[in-house]
Scaffold this motif. Structure first.
Motif, PDB file in Angstrom:
ATOM      1  N   SER A   1      24.046  -9.872 -69.194  1.00  0.00           N
ATOM      2  CA  SER A   1      24.794  -9.547 -67.988  1.00  0.00           C
ATOM      3  C   SER A   1      24.278 -10.365 -66.807  1.00  0.00           C
ATOM      4  O   SER A   1      23.077 -10.631 -66.699  1.00  0.00           O
ATOM      5  CB  SER A   1      24.640  -8.062 -67.669  1.00  0.00           C
ATOM      6  N   PRO A   2      25.157 -10.735 -65.859  1.00  0.00           N
ATOM      7  CA  PRO A   2      24.656 -11.355 -64.632  1.00  0.00           C
ATOM      8  C   PRO A   2      23.720 -10.435 -63.854  1.00  0.00           C
ATOM      9  O   PRO A   2      22.794 -10.895 -63.190  1.00  0.00           O
ATOM     10  CB  PRO A   2      25.935 -11.625 -63.831  1.00  0.00           C
ATOM     11  N   PHE A   3      23.957  -9.113 -63.950  1.00  0.00           N
ATOM     12  CA  PHE A   3      23.262  -8.133 -63.110  1.00  0.00           C
ATOM     13  C   PHE A   3      23.142  -6.853 -63.945  1.00  0.00           C
ATOM     14  O   PHE A   3      22.784  -6.916 -65.116  1.00  0.00           O
ATOM     15  CB  PHE A   3      24.082  -7.948 -61.818  1.00  0.00           C
ATOM     16  N   TRP A   4      23.433  -5.670 -63.394  1.00  0.00           N
ATOM     17  CA  TRP A   4      23.407  -4.428 -64.163  1.00  0.00           C
ATOM     18  C   TRP A   4      24.445  -4.487 -65.285  1.00  0.00           C
ATOM     19  O   TRP A   4      25.487  -5.122 -65.155  1.00  0.00           O
ATOM     20  CB  TRP A   4      23.709  -3.246 -63.252  1.00  0.00           C
ATOM     21  N   ASN A   5      24.171  -3.794 -66.372  1.00  0.00           N
ATOM     22  CA  ASN A   5      25.076  -3.838 -67.520  1.00  0.00           C
ATOM     23  C   ASN A   5      26.243  -2.859 -67.412  1.00  0.00           C
ATOM     24  O   ASN A   5      27.381  -3.282 -67.268  1.00  0.00           O
ATOM     25  CB  ASN A   5      24.288  -3.597 -68.808  1.00  0.00           C
ATOM     26  N   VAL A   6      25.983  -1.574 -67.523  1.00  0.00           N
ATOM     27  CA  VAL A   6      27.049  -0.568 -67.485  1.00  0.00           C
ATOM     28  C   VAL A   6      26.818   0.308 -66.258  1.00  0.00           C
ATOM     29  O   VAL A   6      25.812   1.009 -66.176  1.00  0.00           O
ATOM     30  CB  VAL A   6      27.080   0.286 -68.768  1.00  0.00           C
ATOM     31  N   HIS A   7      27.747   0.294 -65.319  1.00  0.00           N
ATOM     32  CA  HIS A   7      27.538   0.910 -64.004  1.00  0.00           C
ATOM     33  C   HIS A   7      28.726   1.791 -63.632  1.00  0.00           C
ATOM     34  O   HIS A   7      29.577   1.412 -62.815  1.00  0.00           O
ATOM     35  CB  HIS A   7      27.336  -0.208 -62.965  1.00  0.00           C
ATOM     36  N   PRO A   8      28.814   2.995 -64.202  1.00  0.00           N
ATOM     37  CA  PRO A   8      29.876   3.908 -63.776  1.00  0.00           C
ATOM     38  C   PRO A   8      29.551   4.500 -62.407  1.00  0.00           C
ATOM     39  O   PRO A   8      28.443   4.974 -62.165  1.00  0.00           O
ATOM     40  CB  PRO A   8      29.872   4.989 -64.863  1.00  0.00           C
ATOM     41  N   VAL A   9      30.522   4.476 -61.498  1.00  0.00           N
ATOM     42  CA  VAL A   9      30.332   4.957 -60.130  1.00  0.00           C
ATOM     43  C   VAL A   9      31.346   6.058 -59.833  1.00  0.00           C
ATOM     44  O   VAL A   9      32.547   5.865 -60.018  1.00  0.00           O
ATOM     45  CB  VAL A   9      30.511   3.811 -59.107  1.00  0.00           C
ATOM     46  N   LEU A  10      30.854   7.224 -59.402  1.00  0.00           N
ATOM     47  CA  LEU A  10      31.718   8.330 -59.027  1.00  0.00           C
ATOM     48  C   LEU A  10      32.736   8.657 -60.117  1.00  0.00           C
ATOM     49  O   LEU A  10      33.912   8.884 -59.845  1.00  0.00           O
ATOM     50  CB  LEU A  10      32.395   8.043 -57.692  1.00  0.00           C
ATOM     51  N   CYS A  11      32.268   8.683 -61.334  1.00  0.00           N
ATOM     52  CA  CYS A  11      33.125   8.976 -62.477  1.00  0.00           C
ATOM     53  C   CYS A  11      32.810  10.367 -63.022  1.00  0.00           C
ATOM     54  O   CYS A  11      31.717  10.902 -62.835  1.00  0.00           O
ATOM     55  CB  CYS A  11      32.916   7.944 -63.588  1.00  0.00           C
ATOM     56  N   ARG A  12      33.772  10.928 -63.739  1.00  0.00           N
ATOM     57  CA  ARG A  12      33.582  12.185 -64.445  1.00  0.00           C
ATOM     58  C   ARG A  12      33.943  12.007 -65.916  1.00  0.00           C
ATOM     59  O   ARG A  12      34.895  11.310 -66.252  1.00  0.00           O
ATOM     60  CB  ARG A  12      34.442  13.292 -63.832  1.00  0.00           C
ATOM     61  N   ASN A  13      33.172  12.675 -66.745  1.00  0.00           N
ATOM     62  CA  ASN A  13      33.356  12.632 -68.205  1.00  0.00           C
ATOM     63  C   ASN A  13      33.254  11.200 -68.730  1.00  0.00           C
ATOM     64  O   ASN A  13      34.249  10.550 -69.035  1.00  0.00           O
ATOM     65  CB  ASN A  13      34.681  13.265 -68.634  1.00  0.00           C
ATOM     66  N   VAL A  14      32.027  10.731 -68.819  1.00  0.00           N
ATOM     67  CA  VAL A  14      31.728   9.380 -69.302  1.00  0.00           C
ATOM     68  C   VAL A  14      30.913   9.495 -70.584  1.00  0.00           C
ATOM     69  O   VAL A  14      29.942  10.262 -70.645  1.00  0.00           O
ATOM     70  CB  VAL A  14      30.937   8.573 -68.255  1.00  0.00           C
ATOM     71  N   ILE A  15      31.297   8.740 -71.607  1.00  0.00           N
ATOM     72  CA  ILE A  15      30.545   8.701 -72.858  1.00  0.00           C
ATOM     73  C   ILE A  15      30.149   7.261 -73.145  1.00  0.00           C
ATOM     74  O   ILE A  15      31.006   6.365 -73.208  1.00  0.00           O
ATOM     75  CB  ILE A  15      31.386   9.241 -74.038  1.00  0.00           C
ATOM     76  N   LEU A  16      28.839   7.034 -73.318  1.00  0.00           N
ATOM     77  CA  LEU A  16      28.334   5.776 -73.861  1.00  0.00           C
ATOM     78  C   LEU A  16      27.772   6.101 -75.230  1.00  0.00           C
ATOM     79  O   LEU A  16      26.876   6.938 -75.352  1.00  0.00           O
ATOM     80  CB  LEU A  16      27.228   5.180 -72.978  1.00  0.00           C
ATOM     81  N   ARG A  17      28.265   5.424 -76.247  1.00  0.00           N
ATOM     82  CA  ARG A  17      27.862   5.783 -77.606  1.00  0.00           C
ATOM     83  C   ARG A  17      27.703   4.526 -78.460  1.00  0.00           C
ATOM     84  O   ARG A  17      28.585   3.667 -78.501  1.00  0.00           O
ATOM     85  CB  ARG A  17      28.906   6.715 -78.233  1.00  0.00           C
ATOM     86  N   GLY A  18      26.556   4.416 -79.107  1.00  0.00           N
ATOM     87  CA  GLY A  18      26.352   3.352 -80.079  1.00  0.00           C
ATOM     88  C   GLY A  18      26.346   1.958 -79.493  1.00  0.00           C
ATOM     89  O   GLY A  18      26.647   0.984 -80.200  1.00  0.00           O
ATOM     90  N   LEU A  19      25.960   1.815 -78.236  1.00  0.00           N
ATOM     91  CA  LEU A  19      25.919   0.491 -77.615  1.00  0.00           C
ATOM     92  C   LEU A  19      24.620  -0.227 -77.946  1.00  0.00           C
ATOM     93  O   LEU A  19      23.572   0.397 -78.081  1.00  0.00           O
ATOM     94  CB  LEU A  19      26.052   0.616 -76.098  1.00  0.00           C
ATOM     95  N   ASP A  20      24.697  -1.530 -78.055  1.00  0.00           N
ATOM     96  CA  ASP A  20      23.534  -2.389 -78.260  1.00  0.00           C
ATOM     97  C   ASP A  20      23.484  -3.332 -77.063  1.00  0.00           C
ATOM     98  O   ASP A  20      24.259  -4.275 -76.964  1.00  0.00           O
ATOM     99  CB  ASP A  20      23.690  -3.159 -79.570  1.00  0.00           C
ATOM    100  N   ILE A  21      22.570  -3.022 -76.128  1.00  0.00           N
ATOM    101  CA  ILE A  21      22.517  -3.735 -74.855  1.00  0.00           C
ATOM    102  C   ILE A  21      21.248  -4.577 -74.804  1.00  0.00           C
ATOM    103  O   ILE A  21      20.134  -4.062 -74.953  1.00  0.00           O
ATOM    104  CB  ILE A  21      22.553  -2.749 -73.672  1.00  0.00           C
ATOM    105  N   TYR A  22      21.423  -5.873 -74.587  1.00  0.00           N
ATOM    106  CA  TYR A  22      20.289  -6.794 -74.558  1.00  0.00           C
ATOM    107  C   TYR A  22      20.471  -7.791 -73.423  1.00  0.00           C
ATOM    108  O   TYR A  22      21.541  -8.366 -73.232  1.00  0.00           O
ATOM    109  CB  TYR A  22      20.170  -7.552 -75.885  1.00  0.00           C
ATOM    110  N   GLY A  23      19.402  -8.021 -72.682  1.00  0.00           N
ATOM    111  CA  GLY A  23      19.376  -9.040 -71.647  1.00  0.00           C
ATOM    112  C   GLY A  23      18.113  -8.885 -70.829  1.00  0.00           C
ATOM    113  O   GLY A  23      17.846  -7.808 -70.286  1.00  0.00           O
ATOM    114  N   HIS A  24      17.302  -9.933 -70.749  1.00  0.00           N
ATOM    115  CA  HIS A  24      16.019  -9.859 -70.069  1.00  0.00           C
ATOM    116  C   HIS A  24      16.039 -10.567 -68.711  1.00  0.00           C
ATOM    117  O   HIS A  24      14.994 -10.907 -68.175  1.00  0.00           O
ATOM    118  CB  HIS A  24      14.919 -10.455 -70.954  1.00  0.00           C
TER     119      HIS A  24
END
Length: 478
Positions: free
Chosen positions: A242-265
């Motif tokens: 990612s250029p910056f933050w990866n997953v950034h939900p803002v002011l959301c309701r009912n969010v599911i993150l499942r089985g993600l493979d997130i990589y970036g140093h």
């Protein structure tokens, strides 16, 4: 006027969300808090989509790695939404694109063997209303963005590649002390000046429509940002660089993150930053990041207090954390507060993971942080301390807003190699309070815990280097 209305909607939404689900304060002592975690899991419902498929190649997309497919993907999404919803399919292939904007009732499905590769040209990311480090502004679109949408998803076994690297995006950070090369050298342009200008604008309450950045300001866009959305599913995909933050939900309701493979140093490559969310399930995800793996946020300083919407009702379970600054983190953009965060059955292990459990705040942020419950946490190795509560983060005591952190309960955390057990540092007149460690063990401890401006620290059946301890002080059991 549109942005003024958006802010009113945003504040109204957050107030309603906070009032709808919070238990009375006295329920903390009266009820089993894990009943609330079970309720969060029960209410986490994935959106359901009509059985229609819109293949992006039918709209002109070409998976050759060089054709820019932004318009074709937008066309497929528009057709899907106009039909009443369904699945937009990214089939096997290498599809180059600019910003992708999701609409209500649309599932973006990245199939196995497919890569959605995002352009490194900033011109491909139009200006939108967004949040950057906890502050509202007009800036580059996130790579994948949705605004005030309902029932949206990103799914599949394919790859989302943000192409952040030493050659693209990451150098905009300026000075940084990460573990990889990120491209910046003295004399190159970077974000520092614009970041300071943005922060001052927020403190001065400059209207958001006048906080216009973008070209020449070097504020990197996040990868995925649903903003003011409801019923969001992100499942299965591999997220890279990612250029910056990866997953950034803002002011959301009912969010599911499942089985993600997130990589970036790269710089600030946080895994996920739930910001002012209500109701979120994060499960079976893997994080290997250049900053905090999970960082719960709710707005920075004056902007966070202006909106005043906490993050709450978040359940994290069965996740794996490798490199990062903190594994399960709350803060530091936390001025709107956070409460009722649960984590269980997570595995954290890397010499380059600073802390397993981390809270960070200061007297410029303020904010009420309360009711955190963690259990069955398996820690292999951390570089600094297993647990950190830090009110001295960045600006420390240089402010007039009292940070509050209370009711942190950690049960059955087992660390095999932790330099320190605890680094808890409140502020004079603003102590960290009510930390309870139950049935925990910490081995490989070589440095004493740091306990300053911390009250009501409770230990029950806590072992350090094989010995039961009644308190954490400056000694290290042999």
């Amino acid at each position: 006027m549109l942005l003024q209305q958006s802010r009113r909607d945003l504040l109204r939404y957050g107030t309603a969300a906070g009032a709808a689900t919070l238990l009375p304060a006295q329920a903390f002592a009266a009820a089993d808090p894990w009943q609330r975690a079970a309720e969060i899991a029960r209410k986490a419902r994935a959106p359901v989509f009509p059985p229609r498929t819109f293949d992006i190649t039918a709209h002109g997309a070409r998976g050759d790695g060089t054709t820019l497919n932004t318009a074709a993907i937008a066309g497929a999404i528009a057709a899907c939404a106009a039909a009443g919803g369904g699945r937009v399919l990214v089939p096997a292939g290498d599809f180059l694109t600019g910003a992708v904007h999701l609409k209500s009732n649309v599932e973006l499905h990245v199939a196995k063997g497919a890569t959605l590769r995002f352009s490194t040209d900033p011109a491909q990311y139009p200006m939108v209303f967004t949040r950057w480090e906890g502050i509202e502004l007009i800036n580059y679109s996130p790579l994948i963005y949705a605004y005030k949408a309902r029932n949206i998803a990103i799914t599949g076994a394919g790859t989302l590649d943000g192409q952040g690297s030493a050659q693209h995006w990451w150098a905009w950070k300026g000075p940084w002390g990460g573990t990889v090369s990120y491209g910046w050298r003295e004399g190159m342009p970077d974000q520092r000046k614009s970041r300071a200008v943005l922060f001052q604008m927020a403190e001065d309450r400059v209207p958001v429509e006048k906080r216009v950045f973008g070209d020449g300001h070097f504020l990197r866009p996040p990868f995925i940002q649903p903003y003011l959305c409801e019923n969001v599913l992100i499942e299965g995909v591999r997220i890279r660089n990612s250029p910056f933050w990866n997953v950034h939900p803002v002011l959301c309701r009912n969010v599911i993150l499942r089985g993600l493979d997130i990589y970036g140093h790269g710089p600030n490559n946080d895994g996920t930053d739930p910001e002012s969310v209500d109701g979120m399930l994060i499960e079976d995800c893997s994080f290997d990041t250049g900053d905090d793996c999970i960082a719960v946020n709710s707005g920075r300083n004056e902007d966070g207090r202006r909106l005043n919407v906490p993050s709450q009702n978040i359940l994290i379970r069965n996740c794996r954390m490798k490199e990062g600054h903190g594994g399960i983190t709350v803060g530091s953009q936390i001025s709107g507060g956070a409460r009722w965060v649960f984590a269980e059955k997570c595995r954290l292990d890397s010499p380059d993971l600073w802390y397993a459990i981390r809270f960070k705040n200061n007297a410029l942020r303020g904010g009420l942080l309360e009711n955190f419950h963690y259990r069955d946490i398996d820690v292999g190795q951390v570089g600094r301390a297993a647990i950190a509560c830090d009110f001295n983060y960045e600006e420390g005591a240089k402010g007039r807003f009292t940070p509050v952190l209370r009711h942190v309960n950690i049960t059955r955390l087992r660390a095999r190699q932790a330099t320190r057990v605890l680094d808890s540092q409140g502020l004079p007149g603003a102590p960290v309070t009510d930390i309870a460690l139950n049935d925990c063990s910490f081995d490989g401890v070589t440095a004493p815990s740091i306990v300053r401006h911390t009250e009501r620290l409770s230990l029950r059946n806590v072992r350090v280097n094989g010995k039961t301890v009644q308190k954490l002080d400056r000694s290290v059991p042999a």
